[in-house]
Design a protein around this motif. Structure first.
Motif, PDB file in Angstrom:
ATOM      1  N   ALA A 538       7.922  -9.957 -59.074  1.00  0.00           N
ATOM      2  CA  ALA A 538       6.889  -9.960 -58.044  1.00  0.00           C
ATOM      3  C   ALA A 538       6.499  -8.534 -57.683  1.00  0.00           C
ATOM      4  O   ALA A 538       5.316  -8.221 -57.509  1.00  0.00           O
ATOM      5  CB  ALA A 538       7.399 -10.698 -56.817  1.00  0.00           C
ATOM      6  N   HIS A 539       7.507  -7.691 -57.596  1.00  0.00           N
ATOM      7  CA  HIS A 539       7.228  -6.295 -57.266  1.00  0.00           C
ATOM      8  C   HIS A 539       6.351  -5.667 -58.346  1.00  0.00           C
ATOM      9  O   HIS A 539       5.400  -4.942 -58.053  1.00  0.00           O
ATOM     10  CB  HIS A 539       8.553  -5.554 -57.140  1.00  0.00           C
ATOM     11  N   ALA A 540       6.679  -5.978 -59.580  1.00  0.00           N
ATOM     12  CA  ALA A 540       5.907  -5.407 -60.675  1.00  0.00           C
ATOM     13  C   ALA A 540       4.468  -5.897 -60.652  1.00  0.00           C
ATOM     14  O   ALA A 540       3.559  -5.181 -61.057  1.00  0.00           O
ATOM     15  CB  ALA A 540       6.570  -5.766 -62.006  1.00  0.00           C
ATOM     16  N   PHE A 541       4.281  -7.118 -60.194  1.00  0.00           N
ATOM     17  CA  PHE A 541       2.928  -7.663 -60.117  1.00  0.00           C
ATOM     18  C   PHE A 541       2.267  -7.362 -58.791  1.00  0.00           C
ATOM     19  O   PHE A 541       1.212  -7.922 -58.498  1.00  0.00           O
ATOM     20  CB  PHE A 541       2.971  -9.186 -60.330  1.00  0.00           C
ATOM     21  N   ARG A 542       2.912  -6.563 -57.988  1.00  0.00           N
ATOM     22  CA  ARG A 542       2.381  -6.198 -56.664  1.00  0.00           C
ATOM     23  C   ARG A 542       2.180  -7.425 -55.779  1.00  0.00           C
ATOM     24  O   ARG A 542       1.185  -7.550 -55.081  1.00  0.00           O
ATOM     25  CB  ARG A 542       1.054  -5.460 -56.776  1.00  0.00           C
ATOM     26  N   VAL A 543       3.084  -8.343 -55.880  1.00  0.00           N
ATOM     27  CA  VAL A 543       3.023  -9.516 -55.010  1.00  0.00           C
ATOM     28  C   VAL A 543       4.036  -9.296 -53.880  1.00  0.00           C
ATOM     29  O   VAL A 543       5.175  -8.930 -54.142  1.00  0.00           O
ATOM     30  CB  VAL A 543       3.389 -10.799 -55.784  1.00  0.00           C
ATOM     31  N   PRO A 544       3.618  -9.474 -52.640  1.00  0.00           N
ATOM     32  CA  PRO A 544       4.566  -9.257 -51.547  1.00  0.00           C
ATOM     33  C   PRO A 544       5.707 -10.264 -51.573  1.00  0.00           C
ATOM     34  O   PRO A 544       5.491 -11.454 -51.826  1.00  0.00           O
ATOM     35  CB  PRO A 544       3.720  -9.418 -50.285  1.00  0.00           C
ATOM     36  N   VAL A 545       6.896  -9.767 -51.322  1.00  0.00           N
ATOM     37  CA  VAL A 545       8.086 -10.614 -51.313  1.00  0.00           C
ATOM     38  C   VAL A 545       8.580 -10.732 -49.884  1.00  0.00           C
ATOM     39  O   VAL A 545       8.924  -9.738 -49.256  1.00  0.00           O
ATOM     40  CB  VAL A 545       9.188 -10.012 -52.204  1.00  0.00           C
ATOM     41  N   LEU A 546       8.612 -11.943 -49.374  1.00  0.00           N
ATOM     42  CA  LEU A 546       9.117 -12.167 -48.015  1.00  0.00           C
ATOM     43  C   LEU A 546      10.456 -12.861 -48.126  1.00  0.00           C
ATOM     44  O   LEU A 546      10.558 -13.928 -48.734  1.00  0.00           O
ATOM     45  CB  LEU A 546       8.156 -13.051 -47.218  1.00  0.00           C
ATOM     46  N   VAL A 547      11.462 -12.249 -47.570  1.00  0.00           N
ATOM     47  CA  VAL A 547      12.787 -12.869 -47.574  1.00  0.00           C
ATOM     48  C   VAL A 547      13.017 -13.464 -46.199  1.00  0.00           C
ATOM     49  O   VAL A 547      12.899 -12.770 -45.188  1.00  0.00           O
ATOM     50  CB  VAL A 547      13.864 -11.840 -47.909  1.00  0.00           C
ATOM     51  N   LYS A 603      27.115 -16.730 -59.411  1.00  0.00           N
ATOM     52  CA  LYS A 603      26.404 -17.521 -58.406  1.00  0.00           C
ATOM     53  C   LYS A 603      25.379 -16.686 -57.642  1.00  0.00           C
ATOM     54  O   LYS A 603      24.412 -17.222 -57.160  1.00  0.00           O
ATOM     55  CB  LYS A 603      27.405 -18.092 -57.407  1.00  0.00           C
ATOM     56  N   TYR A 604      25.658 -15.421 -57.499  1.00  0.00           N
ATOM     57  CA  TYR A 604      24.801 -14.630 -56.617  1.00  0.00           C
ATOM     58  C   TYR A 604      24.342 -13.374 -57.327  1.00  0.00           C
ATOM     59  O   TYR A 604      24.941 -12.929 -58.314  1.00  0.00           O
ATOM     60  CB  TYR A 604      25.564 -14.252 -55.347  1.00  0.00           C
ATOM     61  N   ASP A 605      23.318 -12.791 -56.837  1.00  0.00           N
ATOM     62  CA  ASP A 605      22.978 -11.449 -57.271  1.00  0.00           C
ATOM     63  C   ASP A 605      22.442 -10.676 -56.075  1.00  0.00           C
ATOM     64  O   ASP A 605      22.180 -11.234 -55.012  1.00  0.00           O
ATOM     65  CB  ASP A 605      21.991 -11.461 -58.434  1.00  0.00           C
ATOM     66  N   ALA A 606      22.342  -9.392 -56.275  1.00  0.00           N
ATOM     67  CA  ALA A 606      21.897  -8.522 -55.193  1.00  0.00           C
ATOM     68  C   ALA A 606      20.529  -7.974 -55.545  1.00  0.00           C
ATOM     69  O   ALA A 606      20.324  -7.409 -56.612  1.00  0.00           O
ATOM     70  CB  ALA A 606      22.894  -7.389 -54.989  1.00  0.00           C
ATOM     71  N   THR A 607      19.592  -8.163 -54.660  1.00  0.00           N
ATOM     72  CA  THR A 607      18.249  -7.650 -54.865  1.00  0.00           C
ATOM     73  C   THR A 607      18.106  -6.337 -54.109  1.00  0.00           C
ATOM     74  O   THR A 607      18.312  -6.322 -52.891  1.00  0.00           O
ATOM     75  CB  THR A 607      17.205  -8.635 -54.329  1.00  0.00           C
ATOM     76  N   PRO A 608      17.779  -5.252 -54.777  1.00  0.00           N
ATOM     77  CA  PRO A 608      17.628  -3.986 -54.059  1.00  0.00           C
ATOM     78  C   PRO A 608      16.476  -4.069 -53.061  1.00  0.00           C
ATOM     79  O   PRO A 608      15.522  -4.829 -53.256  1.00  0.00           O
ATOM     80  CB  PRO A 608      17.315  -2.976 -55.157  1.00  0.00           C
ATOM     81  N   SER A 609      16.603  -3.301 -52.025  1.00  0.00           N
ATOM     82  CA  SER A 609      15.608  -3.407 -50.962  1.00  0.00           C
ATOM     83  C   SER A 609      14.233  -2.927 -51.402  1.00  0.00           C
ATOM     84  O   SER A 609      13.237  -3.238 -50.758  1.00  0.00           O
ATOM     85  CB  SER A 609      16.071  -2.612 -49.751  1.00  0.00           C
ATOM     86  N   ASP A 610      14.164  -2.183 -52.518  1.00  0.00           N
ATOM     87  CA  ASP A 610      12.858  -1.701 -52.975  1.00  0.00           C
ATOM     88  C   ASP A 610      11.903  -2.838 -53.275  1.00  0.00           C
ATOM     89  O   ASP A 610      10.689  -2.703 -53.167  1.00  0.00           O
ATOM     90  CB  ASP A 610      13.023  -0.886 -54.260  1.00  0.00           C
ATOM     91  N   TYR A 611      12.453  -3.938 -53.704  1.00  0.00           N
ATOM     92  CA  TYR A 611      11.598  -5.028 -54.147  1.00  0.00           C
ATOM     93  C   TYR A 611      11.184  -5.940 -53.011  1.00  0.00           C
ATOM     94  O   TYR A 611      10.506  -6.923 -53.235  1.00  0.00           O
ATOM     95  CB  TYR A 611      12.330  -5.862 -55.198  1.00  0.00           C
ATOM     96  N   ILE A 612      11.642  -5.645 -51.827  1.00  0.00           N
ATOM     97  CA  ILE A 612      11.400  -6.567 -50.730  1.00  0.00           C
ATOM     98  C   ILE A 612      10.372  -5.984 -49.779  1.00  0.00           C
ATOM     99  O   ILE A 612      10.533  -4.848 -49.302  1.00  0.00           O
ATOM    100  CB  ILE A 612      12.717  -6.869 -50.000  1.00  0.00           C
ATOM    101  N   SER A 613       9.345  -6.745 -49.539  1.00  0.00           N
ATOM    102  CA  SER A 613       8.301  -6.232 -48.664  1.00  0.00           C
ATOM    103  C   SER A 613       8.704  -6.367 -47.213  1.00  0.00           C
ATOM    104  O   SER A 613       8.559  -5.444 -46.424  1.00  0.00           O
ATOM    105  CB  SER A 613       7.004  -6.996 -48.889  1.00  0.00           C
ATOM    106  N   VAL A 614       9.195  -7.547 -46.871  1.00  0.00           N
ATOM    107  CA  VAL A 614       9.501  -7.771 -45.475  1.00  0.00           C
ATOM    108  C   VAL A 614      10.589  -8.834 -45.377  1.00  0.00           C
ATOM    109  O   VAL A 614      10.726  -9.701 -46.246  1.00  0.00           O
ATOM    110  CB  VAL A 614       8.231  -8.196 -44.695  1.00  0.00           C
TER     111      VAL A 614
END
Lengths: 641, 456
Positions: A538-547, A603-614
């Motif tokens: 999503a980040h690569a496609f410039r799509v905002p990621v809301l967690v 089971k889990y992975d960690a998403t770096p905060s760079d990829y998270i918009s909000v």
């Protein structure tokens, strides 16, 4: 609060840095105390300082240590690899370790890497020998473990620049002697043998042996004649100081856990006390993840079941929840947390203080027993950890004047309030916030099955917004199908796809909504495996990621990767496709062939905060960098009520 | 663990005549020289279940059983003996003691179950699914053709009667259909609704209902109250619950959630619904949940309950003593393959006196105080206490109970000889059952007959 945090953080550092069980953390101290009196503070502080950037959660004030102070901090290996391109990112600490003695007098923290570079030539020569012999595996872990030791050793030597080399050598090598002669002799002998083996060259062999020998006289010869001898002696010295034990241990079992989760010590202790479940043997588990608790596979279920009536001290409600965790009937952070809290509530209701005991203490230990039972069934999620901490603090803060029944009702209502405020109300607030981000014509993408995201979608649908949903799913859980079913039933228009097609659907998507199991204070989102890929695409496609995540799931820990803390799923689940008996390519392997096969089901992975918009949370929509603020405020709030 | 255990010990079983009698009710029928009830109680004791209700049919039998239990388990178990009238069936027996049941779940075990399956496993399955009823299924025991081959066609019919037709869902966790021996006809009626909800049903005939059930107390009591014609748990109550699992009638309105909710003092109903929805969404939905969802997705108006199964692994031993054939099989197995079932205190006492050239083969068990004459042969047989066996006697595949006198030159094959029987010289018995106190005259030969004293 700060005092509390410190007290928790420091033991963790110790445990992680010096992971040998026999109080290895104390080793540097007597050693450094021997040569001079001012060394203990010195040896102490760098050890803890150099470790703390990796381990201690709040990164703000310590993070500057990370890059500048020591080049040998193992985790952020990038800086090191820049300096020493030929050496792998794990090796730098290694280089520090045994380069620190040759340029003895000038060793400072800042000079470590220079020293490493300047003498890189001969370092590389012996590198292979040593690695081959004594460090066969797990270089990463070894370096983390060894590094603080080496720094401590350096510091121990630093205060003696005016002394002759020989004395210094003697001091460093004969330190064990002072502790206990016979033991030291034995150890020295052992090390000398190991050094002899390790150093393949004859000269190293020649000088390395006396370096490790207990008597101090022959040691006056070797120092600083050539390049070779110091290397060998430093091998011996450094090994003696702390590595030998770790190396030995290394051979036996791999990566000890960097966190409390599956520590050897705690495992041993717990197993000794009472392990409800058998530990499945570590068969064919991926080496990098062996520190994680192994998956309790289905065979444990009948075993636990057969002991159903024997575990009297486990309350039936807790037992039921444990069974459901183990069988996988109950998953999802919120649901597990609620189920656990409700079970505790029931247990508290049925609780009566035994004579001669106080409610506060006995109940706390009882809850502790429940928790460890639940952990055995399945590792706790962060949110559950937070909830347990809340409950225990509530128990601890019960006024002594309360009668038992009053205390019990207080606790039950506390639990209810926690569920209502932290989960139910929080979800409702999140709904409101997130729904403002959904506009007509949007295409929303979600991954897996998050209950908050589901509620958001349904809520927005109820509001009459026109949008489409893309549900991305992945094998083996296929949780998305459950979500998909519920959404379709409610009349949302959905697209369903698998994770491997994510890049093809992403260009149509306008928002990505993700759930989270936990959010760490550096903004890392810890969530179902696959979430990171979705966020990255999503980040690569410039799509905002809301967690979307409730604030009670925030955790003060800092995590950079998903290796050191994770959960293993059933390894067999990924080799089979449900409902497809024809997909059985892995079934007819012989046992011999299966030895080459390691299945990894994370089971889990960690998403770096760079990829998270909000991050949408019950305190509003915040950037990932604001998580620590919430963590701080939140903790204050629920501990001080 | 909030379980109450009811052992349905039974009384005089018609299937087992002439082995059982007024003096020897079925629970006390010796299997390898210790009463069959002992196996159940021992198993329960091992599972740490020490508060039991033992239901016995008939006052006299209850007295006998009570005396035996208090003698054997005096300080180990806390047992209540309840006597119920005869011939009211298992459901009737439970109905009679219904007011004693207080725990959340009831474990009902048949007293004639010889098994090494831990009851905890069943209970755990029950709890995990929050089921209305959980039943234990075990694979049908292969009654050894070698030893019982001689018993011929009569037993074949009997064995057919034991068959069950059992329908399971694909995950083998839920019971969708059950038809026990008596009601199997040419066609089976399967609820279309269930089939529709599940989509796929696996029909098994190699499983047997072991008559160990875990019931939710509220459900059990309501069913027993409302359906007062139900006689048998196995043939009435269980099939009824299975049939109605997707249309639980009003009597089952107190479904699990209902009960839990009423316990919890939560401020707002709204929040409660919210929480239960989170929980429901998170758990793996069984077909019940999916079915109970209305088409528009709003949560259930249709009441369902779950009927679960626990399938004992094929390696475990699990047989019911409900026929003479089963009695023979169990005796054989308990001394042979499944000898771990015997509790240690029941292994042979002081060794019996053997005459010269008398051989006792493997898989035999001799009670204390028995005497045997010269040149006897005992193979795969069980001989009780204080038996007196003359010379040249051959005992093969047989069970001889206590205080039996066997004259010289008798040949006994595949037979059961009850207590106090007297066999005079040169009697030949093959596949016979001899009731207690019978006297077989000298030189007589019997084959596949049941001999008993005439009832006065």
């Amino acid at each position: 609060m700060d005092a509390r945090r410190m007290s928790r953080a420091v033991p963790r550092v110790r445990q992680v840095g010096f992971f040998t069980p026999n109080t290895p953390a104390k080793q540097p101290q007597p050693q450094s105390a021997a040569p001079s009196s001012e060394s203990p503070p010195l040896s102490d502080s760098p050890a803890s300082n150099s470790l703390s950037p990796v381990m201690i959660p709040p990164p703000r004030h310590l993070s500057d240590n990370l890059g500048g102070r020591t080049a040998a901090v193992p985790v952020p290996g990038r800086e090191n690899s820049g300096e020493l391109p030929t050496v792998g990112s794990y090796n730098p600490s290694e280089s520090v370790l045994w380069l620190d003695s040759p340029p003895r007098s000038r060793i400072g923290d800042e000079e470590l890497s220079e020293g490493a570079e300047s003498s890189l030539g001969w370092y590389r020569r012996s590198d292979s020998a040593k690695f081959a012999s004594s460090l066969p595996s797990g270089g990463f872990n070894l370096s983390t473990a060894k590094h603080p030791e080496s720094v401590a050793a350096v510091e121990a030597k630093n205060p003696l620049p005016e002394q002759s080399e020989a004395q210094k050598e003697q001091a460093s090598s004969s330190k064990p002697l002072k502790a206990k002669t016979t033991k030291a002799e034995r150890r020295a002998l052992q090390e000398s043998q190991r050094a002899a083996k390790a150093a393949s060259r004859a000269e190293a062999n020649k000088s390395g042996t006396p370096g490790g020998a207990p008597s101090s006289k022959p040691m006056k010869q070797p120092p600083q004649k050539k390049d070779g001898p110091p290397v060998a002696s430093s091998i011996a010295a450094s090994e003696r100081i702390g590595v030998d034990r770790s190396v030995e241990k290394e051979r036996k079992k791999d990566l000890p856990p960097p966190r409390k989760q599956f520590d050897d010590e705690s495992r041993g202790g717990r197993a000794k006390r009472r392990s409800v479940l058998n530990q499945p043997e570590a068969r064919n588990r991926v080496e990098l993840f062996r520190h994680l608790p192994p998956h309790k596979n289905g065979t444990q279920l009948p075993y636990l079941g057969s002991k159903f009536f024997e575990l009297h001290e486990k309350h039936p409600a807790v037992y039921k929840v444990g069974l459901q965790y183990l069988a996988g009937d109950l998953s999802g952070g919120n649901a597990r947390c609620i189920a656990m809290l409700q079970a505790f509530q029931e247990a508290i209701r049925d609780y009566s203080t035994p004579p001669e005991k106080t409610l506060t203490r006995d109940l706390t230990s009882k809850i502790g027993g429940f928790v460890s039972f639940l952990i055995e069934c399945r590792p706790l999620s962060m949110s559950m950890g937070n909830a347990i901490r809340f409950l225990k603090s509530r128990i601890a803060r019960l006024p002594l004047t309360l009668s038992e029944s009053e205390a019990k009702t207080t606790l039950c209502s506390d639990i209810d309030r926690f569920i209502n405020e932290k989960i139910v109300l929080a979800d409702k607030v999140i709904l409101r916030h997130a729904a403002t981000k959904i506009r007509d014509g949007d295409v929303l993408l979600t991954y897996g099955s998050s209950c908050v995201v589901e509620m958001i979608l349904l809520y927005a649908h109820e509001l009459g917004k026109q949008f489409r949903v893309v549900v991305v799913d992945s094998h083996p859980m296929l949780e998305g199908q459950k979500l998909l079913r519920r959404l379709v039933v409610k009349g949302l228009s959905c697209t369903y796809t698998q994770l491997n097609a994510i890049s093809y659907v992403m260009h149509k998507v306008t928002r990505v909504f993700l759930g989270a199991s936990s959010i760490f204070s550096n903004g890392t989102v810890y969530s179902t495996v696959g979430t990171a890929s979705v966020a990255m695409v999503a980040h690569a496609f410039r799509v905002p990621v809301l967690v979307c995540c409730e604030a009670y799931k925030f955790h003060e820990r800092v995590q950079l990767d998903s290796i050191c803390f994770n959960e293993l799923g059933d390894p067999d689940a990924i080799s089979k496709v449900p409902g497809r008996v024809d997909v059985n390519y892995l079934d007819n392997l012989t046992d011999k062939q299966k030895e080459n096969l390691e299945l990894l089901n994370l089971k889990y992975d960690a998403t770096p905060s760079d990829y998270i918009s909000v991050i949408v949370t019950d305190y509003g929509m915040i950037p990932p960098t604001s998580v620590p603020v919430i963590v701080r405020g939140y903790r204050k709030e629920y501990l001080l009520i | 663990m909030d379980f109450q255990v009811v052992v349905l010990a039974g009384g005089n079983s018609k299937n087992l005549t002439p082995l059982v009698s007024k003096e020897l009710p079925k629970p006390l029928l010796p299997v390898a020289n210790c009463p069959v009830l002992n196996y159940v109680l021992h198993q329960l004791e091992q599972s740490n279940l020490k508060d039991l209700i033992v239901v016995v049919e008939g006052e006299d039998a209850a007295l006998l059983v009570g005396a035996w239990i208090s003698g054997t388990f005096i300080d180990r178990l806390h047992v209540e003996i309840a006597a119920v009238p005869e011939d009211i069936g298992t459901a009737g027996a439970l109905r009679a003691i219904s007011h004693h049941l207080t725990a959340k779940d009831i474990l009902v075990v048949s007293g004639d179950l010889v098994s090494d399956v831990p009851p905890g496993a069943l209970a755990a399955t029950h709890r995990r699914h929050d089921a209305a009823v959980t039943t234990m299924l075990c694979s049908i025991p292969v009654s050894g053709p070698l030893e019982s081959g001689s018993s011929g066609g009569k037993d074949k019919a009997k064995k057919l009667g034991r068959y069950n037709i059992i329908g399971l869902d694909p995950s083998k966790q839920f019971l969708l259909h059950i038809a026990t021996g008596a009601e199997i006809e040419k066609d089976a009626r399967i609820s279309k609704r269930i089939l529709h909800a599940v989509g796929q049903m696996e029909m098994r005939s190699d499983l047997m209902d072991a008559h160990m059930y875990a019931f939710k107390r509220s459900v059990l009591q309501e069913v027993l109250d409302v359906k007062d014609t139900f006689q048998s748990l196995k043939e009435d109550v269980l099939p009824y619950l299975v049939r109605s699992q997707l249309k639980s009638e009003a009597l089952l309105n107190r479904t699990p959630q209902g009960e839990e909710n009423s316990n919890e003092k939560v401020s707002s109903q709204n929040n409660q619904a919210f929480i239960s929805r989170i929980l429901a969404n998170a758990s793996t939905p069984s077909f019940h949940g999916i079915y109970s969802e209305n088409p528009d997705g709003s949560s259930s108006t249709r009441k369902t309950h779950k009927c679960c199964v626990y399938i004992a692994s094929s390696s475990s031993y699990c047989v019911r003593l409900n026929s003479i054939q089963a009695f023979m099989d169990i005796n054989r197995d308990v001394t042979g393959d499944a000898d771990h079932l015997l509790s240690p205190n029941n292994i042979i006492g002081p060794s019996p006196k053997l005459g010269t050239k008398t051989t006792v083969g493997p898989n035999c068990r001799l009670g204390e105080g028995s005497e045997m004459g010269d040149k006897c042969q005992v193979k795969r047989s069980i001989i009780g206490r204080h038996c007196r066996i003359g010379s040249h006697v051959k005992v093969v595949n047989s069970v001889v109970m206590n205080h039996v006198t066997i004259g010289d030159g008798c040949i006994i094959q595949g037979s059961v000889i009850c207590s106090n029987v007297q066999l005079q010289e040169r009697v030949e018995l093959k596949d016979c059952q001899v009731g207690a106190g019978f006297v077989v005259t000298a030189g007589s030969e019997y084959k596949a007959e049941s001999l008993a004293k005439k009832e006065k």
